[in-house]
Design an enzyme around this catalytic site. Structure first.
Site, PDB file in Angstrom:
ATOM      1  N   HIS A 187       0.842  -1.207   0.000  1.00 33.94           N
ATOM      2  CA  HIS A 187       0.000   0.000   0.000  1.00 33.94           C
ATOM      3  C   HIS A 187       0.876   1.256   0.000  1.00 33.94           C
ATOM      4  CE1 HIS A 187      -3.519   2.467   1.567  1.00 33.94           C
ATOM      5  NE2 HIS A 187      -2.481   3.245   1.834  1.00 33.94           N
ATOM      6  N   GLU A 188       1.765   1.358   0.979  1.00 41.36           N
ATOM      7  CA  GLU A 188       2.544   2.592   1.142  1.00 41.36           C
ATOM      8  C   GLU A 188       3.467   2.840  -0.046  1.00 41.36           C
ATOM      9  OE1 GLU A 188       1.795   4.790   3.181  1.00 41.36           O
ATOM     10  OE2 GLU A 188       0.505   3.629   4.511  1.00 41.36           O
ATOM     11  N   HIS A 242       1.929   4.653  -2.865  1.00 41.74           N
ATOM     12  CA  HIS A 242       1.939   6.121  -2.817  1.00 41.74           C
ATOM     13  C   HIS A 242       3.239   6.671  -3.413  1.00 41.74           C
ATOM     14  CE1 HIS A 242      -1.768   6.399  -0.625  1.00 41.74           C
ATOM     15  NE2 HIS A 242      -1.314   5.829   0.466  1.00 41.74           N
ATOM     16  N   HIS A 259       2.783   6.693  -7.087  1.00 45.76           N
ATOM     17  CA  HIS A 259       1.880   7.778  -7.481  1.00 45.76           C
ATOM     18  C   HIS A 259       2.654   9.107  -7.565  1.00 45.76           C
ATOM     19  CE1 HIS A 259      -2.605   9.155  -6.922  1.00 45.76           C
ATOM     20  NE2 HIS A 259      -2.062   9.657  -8.002  1.00 45.76           N
TER      21      HIS A 259
HETATM   22 ZN    ZN Z   1      -2.358   5.276   2.275  1.00 45.73          ZN
END
Ligand code: ZN
Length: 698
Positions: free
Chosen positions: A488-489, A492, A495
C-alpha cells in the site's frame, strides 16, 4: 543492506562507470536525466538546529520576495506565468522547505534537531497563512483574470483552481463580510483545536476484579500499570487498545457494558457543547460563502463535488451491504443465544466486538504470527520491487546516498525501463528507532513539476515504516498485514514518482482526498493473491515451501468475515458526519448528540440517548469534517479499479493493465479530473458493484 541489483541494466541505459561498491552515485544518476530535460535533485537535509532556523528564515525571505514580485508587477505586462504560474511556483518552492523540515522533524536522530524542526514548521505554517490572505496578490490575479486570457489544459485548470480557492476564502465578498469570514475561520480553528485537545486529554479509568475480567488475556492483565492492587485491575477507557482488549475478550457482559458505556461518555461534558458550536459556525460560514451547507463547501474540492452526492453514495452502500451485515449479525446472535440460553437475544453496542471475536476464533483457526516465516523483509521488499518494476515498466536501483539521517536508510533511483529516463528518487527508512515517526507512511519531499526554465524537476519521496527489526539471529519477519501495508505505502511512492503533471498543484498524490487512497487500496489486493505471493513469499528456512493455498484462502475468509460490520460502522460514521454538516435552517439550534445517535441507531447499533459518541470522535475536528465518507468512497473505487487487473490475462502481474494504471492514473495526478482518469483506466463508467461483490454480495 545487501540488495541484489537487477542484472544488465547498466548496459541497457548508458555506459556509466559503477563505483567500487557497485552503486551508482547521485551525480551519475543526475547525468542520465540531462538528455530528457529533466532534473534529479537529492534534497539537502538539515542536520543542526541552526541550519533549520537559517533554512526556514531563508525560505520565508525567498517566498516573500517571490510574492512581492507577483504583487508589485506592472499589470499592463502581466502574463499567465508571471501571475498564476508564479503563484504555483511559489507554492511549490515554499512547500519544499516545509516538506523537508517537516520530514527532518519525523526522522532526525537528534532531539534538539527535531525540536527545532517542529518550531520551524509552526513558523512556516503561520507565515504561509499570512501569504494566503494577501489582498495585493489577489488584486493582481484578478486584474489578469479580467483580461479573459485564452487558456487550455492544465493552465486553464490552474487558473480556475486558484480563483476558486480565493473565492473559498471569501475574497469575492464585500470587505465587511470578508473580515467576518476570516474571523470566523479563525474562531473555528480555535474551537477545533480545543475539541482535539479535549479528546487527547480526557481520561476515564475503571477498576475491575480478576473475575470481572474473565476471558481477558493474562499477558495484558499482568502488563505494567494494569494490575493496581491485590485483586484490582485498572482499565484506561481512553486508551483504545486497553478498551478493545476488554471489549473483544471479556466474557462478563456487565464488564463489557461498563467499558462500552464509559467510552460513549468520554469528553461528553466539554465536547458536546463545543461540537454544537462548531457545527453552527460551519453552517453559518458556508452560508456566507454562498453554499447551501458545510458539506457542499467541503466536497466542492473533492470528487464527490456536493454533499448530496456523498450522502447518496453512502446511503446506497448502507442498503447494499445490508445482507452481509445481517448475515454477520445472525452468526453473532446464534453464539449469544447459545451463551445466554435466550433464543431471542440480540447483539447490541456493548457486545458486538466480543461476539465478532468469538465467531472469528471459532470459525477460522489461523495463527497470523505463524505466517511470518514466509515473509522475511528483504524478500518481500525485493518481491514487491520486482512486481512494481514489471507492471509499471520501471527499473529501481540503489544509489550511493550522499547523506542519510540514520543507519540503514537507503536511497534509490527509478528509471523508465523502456527509455532509461530517470523518474525520481526514493529513500527507504524501514525500522523503528527512538524519536522516529511511529506509523507507516509515504512522505513527499519534493513534488515533480515543470520549472520556469523548462526543465522538469523529478520527484523525491521517502517511505517511513516501522517493521520488526531483525532479532536473535533471525531476519526481520513480517506478518501478512505488514506485507499488505508495504504494498500500500509503496504505491503512494509510485503515485508521486510517476507524475507527469506540469504544475506542482496537480503533481503526484495532490489529488482529491476522497481519491488519494484508492490506488494504494487497490494494491492491497496483491497480497491476497497466490500467484503474486508465490513470486517472493517462502519459508526463509526452506525456500521450497510456499504459502499454502489453504492458508491463503483462510486469510481471505477471515478478512471478509467481519467486513459487513466493519463497513456498516464506517458508513454510520460517514453518514452522521454528512447529516451533521448538511443543510440547516439559519439560527436553528444544533443538537449533535441526538442527531448523531439517531444515525448510529439507524445504521449501526442503538446507543443510549444520554451518551455522546460524537464527543470523542476526533475526525470531525481533525480535518475530516464532511470528509469521512472519503474512506468508503476511495475503497469502492479501489475495488472497481482492481477489476481491470482481475480481468487481464496476467492478473495482478499483468503489464498491460499496469502500464494503463501508470498512464491514466499515476502520471496524470490531478492535471485532469480524477473521475475522467478513473474511467479512462476502467474503460467504462464507475460502479459500486465490484466493491459489494468483494464483500460477498452479488
Ligand atoms: Zn495510504
Amino acid at each position: 543492506m545487501n540488495i541484489p541489483r537487477a542484472s544488465g541494466w547498466a548496459l541497457l541505459i548508458l555506459p556509466v562507470a559503477l563505483r567500487a561498491d557497485g552503486l551508482r552515485t547521485v551525480a551519475d544518476f543526475q547525468a542520465l536525466a540531462v538528455p530528457y530535460k529533466s532534473e534529479i535533485r537529492a534534497p539537502s537535509f538539515e542536520t543542526t538546529p541552526d541550519q533549520i532556523r537559517a533554512d526556514a528564515t531563508a525560505a520565508m525571505a525567498a517566498g516573500d520576495a517571490a510574492i512581492d514580485r507577483i504583487a508589485r508587477q506592472d499589470p499592463a505586462s502581466a502574463t499567465f506565468e508571471s501571475t498564476f504560474g508564479a503563484l504555483d511556483s511559489f507554492g511549490s518552492d515554499a512547500g519544499l522547505a516545509q516538506g523537508r523540515i517537516g520530514f527532518v522533524q519525523q526522522t532526525s536522530t537528534s532531539k534538539p534537531v527535531r525540536d527545532a524542526a517542529e518550531e520551524a514548521t509552526k513558523k512556516l505554517q503561520k507565515w504561509s497563512i499570512g501569504i494566503a490572505y494577501r489582498e495585493d496578490v489577489y488584486a493582481v490575479l484578478r486584474a489578469f483574470a479580467a483580461t479573459k486570457p485564452a487558456l487550455a489544459g492544465e493552465d486553464r485548470r490552474l487558473f480556475d483552481y486558484i480563483l476558486r480557492d480565493y473565492r473559498r476564502e471569501g475574497f469575492e465578498l464585500p470587505t465587511a463580510t470578508r473580515k467576518e469570514v476570516e474571523a470566523t475561520f479563525k474562531d473555528l480553528g480555535e474551537l477545533e483545536t480545543n475539541f482535539e485537545v479535549n479528546v487527547t486529554n480526557t481520561r476515564a479509568l475503571l477498576v475491575f476484579t480478576r473475575a470481572e475480567l474473565a476471558g481477558v488475556p493474562d499477558s495484558f492483565l499482568t502488563s505494567p500499570g494494569v494490575k493496581t492492587g491485590d485483586d484490582a485491575y485498572t482499565i484506561l477507557v481512553n486508551v483504545t487498545p486497553q478498551r478493545m482488549i476488554v471489549e473483544q475478550n471479556c466474557s462478563v457482559p456487565a464488564t463489557r457494558t461498563r467499558v462500552s458505556v464509559a467510552e460513549l461518555h468520554l469528553a461528553q461534558d466539554v465536547n458536546v457543547p463545543l461540537m454544537n458550536k462548531i457545527v453552527a459556525l460551519r453552517s453559518n460560514l458556508a452560508g456566507k460563502l454562498g453554499y447551501a451547507s458545510w458539506d457542499d463547501y467541503r466536497t466542492e474540492v473533492k470528487m464527490a463535488k456536493t454533499g448530496a452526492a456523498a450522502t447518496r453514495f453512502i446511503e446506497d452502500l448502507v442498503r447494499g451491504i445490508q445482507p452481509k451485515f445481517d448475515a454477520e449479525l445472525a452468526e453473532m446472535q446464534a453464539l449469544k443465544a447459545a451463551d445466554t440460553g435466550d433464543p431471542g437475544s440480540r447483539i447490541d453496542f456493548t457486545d458486538w466486538r466480543y461476539y465478532q471475536n468469538q465467531v472469528v476464533k471459532q470459525k477460522y483457526t489461523i495463527d497470523s504470527e505463524a505466517l511470518r516465516i514466509y515473509f522475511p523483509f528483504e524478500h518481500v521488499l525485493q518481491g514487491m520491487f520486482a512486481i512494481y518494476q514489471s507492471i509499471f515498466g520501471l527499473k529501481f536501483e540503489q544509489l550511493q546516498a550522499p547523506y542519510v539521517w540514520a543507519d540503514g536508510v537507503s536511497l534509490w533511483g527509478v528509471t523508465d525501463a523502456q527509455t532509461g529516463e530517470p523518474m525520481g528518487l526514493f529513500y527507504l527508512d524501514m525500522f523503528p528507532r527512538e524519536g522516529k515517526y511511529n506509523h507507516f507512511a509515504e512522505f513527499g519531499i519534493q513534488p515533480g513539476r515543470r520549472l520556469p526554465d523548462g526543465s522538469y524537476l523529478r520527484p523525491t519521496v521517502a517511505l517511513l515504516c516501522n517493521f520488526p527489526p531483525p532479532a536473535n539471529g533471525a531476519p526481520s519477519l513480517l506478518n501478512h498485514q505488514e506485507v499488505t501495508t508495504l504494498f500500500h505505502e509503496f504505491g503512494h511512492c509510485m503515485h508521486a514518482i510517476l507524475t507527469r503533471a506540469q504544475r506542482g498543484q496537480f503533481s503526484g498524490t495532490s489529488v482529491p482526498r476522497d481519491f488519494v487512497e484508492a490506488p494504494s487500496q487497490m494494491l492491497e489486493n496483491w497480497t491476497y493473491d497466490k500467484r503474486v505471493l508465490d513470486t517472493f513469499a517462502a519459508d526463509y528456512r526452506d525456500p521450497e515451501k510456499k504459502v499454502p493455498a489453504q492458508t491463503l484462502s483462510r486469510l481471505n475468509e477471515v478478512h471478509l468475515a467481519t467486513m459487513g460490520v466493519f463497513y456498516r460502522r464506517q458508513l454510520a460514521f460517514a453518514l452522521l458526519d454528512l447529516r451533521l454538516h448538511g443543510p440547516r435552517a439559519a439560527g436553528a439550534p444544533v443538537d449533535c448528540q441526538a442527531e448523531t445517535n439517531r444515525v448510529l441507531d439507524q445504521v449501526f447499533f442503538h446507543v443510549p440517548d444520554d451518551t455522546a459518541f460524537i464527543a470523542y470522535f476526533g475526525h470531525l475536528a481533525g480535518g475530516y469534517d464532511a470528509g469521512y465518507y472519503g474512506y468508503a468512497w476511495a475503497d469502492s473505487i479501489a475495488s472497481d479499479m482492481a477489476t481491470v487487473f482481475k480481468a487481464a490475462p496476467g492478473g495482478f502481474l499483468d503489464t498491460g493493465a499496469g502500464m494503463r494504471m501508470r498512464q491514466e492514473i499515476y502520471s496524470q495526478g490531478d492535471a485532469r479530473e480524477v473521475s475522467v482518469s478513473i474511467e479512462a483506466f476502467l474503460g467504462r463508467p464507475r460502479s459500486n458493484a465490484p466493491f459489494l461483490q468483494k464483500l460477498g454480495i452479488q
